[in-house]
Enzyme design. Structure first.
Site, short mmCIF file in Angstrom:
data_model
loop_
_atom_site.label_atom_id
_atom_site.label_comp_id
_atom_site.label_asym_id
_atom_site.label_seq_id
_atom_site.Cartn_x
_atom_site.Cartn_y
_atom_site.Cartn_z
N ARG A 78 0.86 -1.19 0.00
CA ARG A 78 0.00 0.00 0.00
C ARG A 78 0.90 1.24 0.00
O ARG A 78 1.95 1.26 0.65
CB ARG A 78 -0.89 0.02 1.24
CG ARG A 78 -1.87 1.18 1.24
CD ARG A 78 -2.73 1.20 2.48
NE ARG A 78 -3.61 2.35 2.45
CZ ARG A 78 -4.24 2.83 3.50
NH1 ARG A 78 -4.10 2.25 4.68
NH2 ARG A 78 -5.01 3.90 3.39
N HIS A 79 0.49 2.27 -0.72
CA HIS A 79 1.27 3.51 -0.80
C HIS A 79 1.47 4.15 0.57
O HIS A 79 0.75 3.85 1.53
CB HIS A 79 0.58 4.50 -1.74
CG HIS A 79 -0.78 4.91 -1.27
ND1 HIS A 79 -0.99 5.83 -0.27
CD2 HIS A 79 -2.01 4.51 -1.66
CE1 HIS A 79 -2.28 5.99 -0.06
NE2 HIS A 79 -2.93 5.19 -0.89
N GLY A 80 2.41 5.07 0.64
CA GLY A 80 2.68 5.81 1.88
C GLY A 80 1.56 6.80 2.19
O GLY A 80 0.70 7.09 1.35
N ASN A 84 -5.04 11.12 3.38
CA ASN A 84 -5.07 10.17 4.50
C ASN A 84 -5.01 10.92 5.82
O ASN A 84 -5.78 10.66 6.74
CB ASN A 84 -3.89 9.19 4.44
CG ASN A 84 -3.92 8.24 3.28
OD1 ASN A 84 -2.88 7.89 2.74
ND2 ASN A 84 -5.09 7.78 2.87
N GLY A 142 -9.97 7.92 -3.68
CA GLY A 142 -9.98 6.77 -4.57
C GLY A 142 -9.25 7.13 -5.85
O GLY A 142 -8.03 7.10 -5.91
N ARG A 173 0.43 8.85 -6.05
CA ARG A 173 0.86 8.44 -4.71
C ARG A 173 1.49 7.05 -4.72
O ARG A 173 2.40 6.78 -3.95
CB ARG A 173 -0.31 8.52 -3.72
CG ARG A 173 -1.52 7.65 -4.04
CD ARG A 173 -2.69 8.08 -3.16
NE ARG A 173 -3.88 7.25 -3.28
CZ ARG A 173 -4.88 7.47 -4.11
NH1 ARG A 173 -4.83 8.50 -4.96
NH2 ARG A 173 -5.95 6.69 -4.11
N GLU A 230 -6.94 2.53 -7.48
CA GLU A 230 -7.85 2.45 -6.34
C GLU A 230 -9.30 2.41 -6.81
O GLU A 230 -9.62 2.74 -7.95
CB GLU A 230 -7.61 3.65 -5.40
CG GLU A 230 -8.47 3.70 -4.16
CD GLU A 230 -8.33 2.52 -3.22
OE1 GLU A 230 -8.71 1.40 -3.61
OE2 GLU A 230 -7.87 2.72 -2.08
N ASN A 280 -12.95 3.54 -7.43
CA ASN A 280 -13.55 4.82 -7.77
C ASN A 280 -14.75 5.03 -6.85
O ASN A 280 -15.72 4.27 -6.90
CB ASN A 280 -13.99 4.82 -9.24
CG ASN A 280 -14.69 6.10 -9.66
OD1 ASN A 280 -14.96 6.98 -8.85
ND2 ASN A 280 -14.98 6.21 -10.94
#
Length: 194
Positions: A9-11, A16, A23, A61, A82, A84
């Site tokens: 998973r991205h940072g 966040n 999304g 990202r 991700e 939508n």
């Protein structure tokens, strides 16, 4: 032959941190997201984990995360994007549709608002990752994606109660799978950051 997938998973991003629904909309990695991502890269180096190939969602990202984890060339794939969330994109997380514990997601709740169904996202993720693992020269790969779509992919392979009890998927979490006979087998979640 057994192959290995590291699905990351991205940072942490600005959305966040602000608890915004993110999304298909994007926001940049925070300073924490950048620092945490570099820690994952150091973990891979320390553990001598090397990848035949690396792949990322087309979203910034995820690409930025991959580029901080490894310097090797990579391919961007729309199939790793991700979920939508339609008109919910960029809104506060508290307005998200109600999670249905029976199905382990919000199902089709975003469809009337221009978004995807959970089943469509899950199918897309399973197809793209299965295709990648079936490529002849892919024995051990890294793929960087997103929390909701990775969760739906995982839900395809292990029971929901196992996920709830044993899988903590934070920003920068890495899920390790083995792959054989067109099936993924969840091994562990690697969390090297707080």
């Amino acid at each position: 032959m057994v192959k290995t997938l590291y699905l990351m998973r991205h940072g942490q991003t600005l959305f966040n941190k602000l608890q915004k629904i993110q999304g298909i909309c994007d926001s940049p990695l925070t300073a924490k997201g950048i620092a945490d991502t570099k820690k994952v890269g150091k973990y891979f180096q320390r553990e001598h984990i090397k990848f035949d190939h690396a792949y990322s969602s087309t979203q910034e990202r995820a690409c930025d995360t991959l580029e901080l984890v490894t310097k090797q060339p990579y391919q961007r794939l729309k199939g790793l994007k991700e979920w939508n969330f339609g008109l919910f994109e960029g809104e506060d997380q508290f307005i998200n549709p109600k999670y249905d514990v029976k199905i382990g997601s919000v199902g089709d709740a975003f469809v009337p608002y221009g978004g995807d169904s959970a089943d469509a996202v899950q199918k897309r993720m399973v197809e793209v990752l299965t295709d990648l693992m079936n490529r002849k020269d892919n024995q051990q790969i890294l793929a960087v994606g997103h929390g909701a779509s990775i969760y739906l992919f995982l839900k395809n392979w292990i029971p929901l109660d196992e996920i709830v009890k044993h899988v903590e998927m934070k920003n920068c979490s890495v899920l390790k799978f083995t792959f054989s006979d067109n099936k993924f087998h969840y091994n562990e979640t690697i969390n090297v950051v707080d």
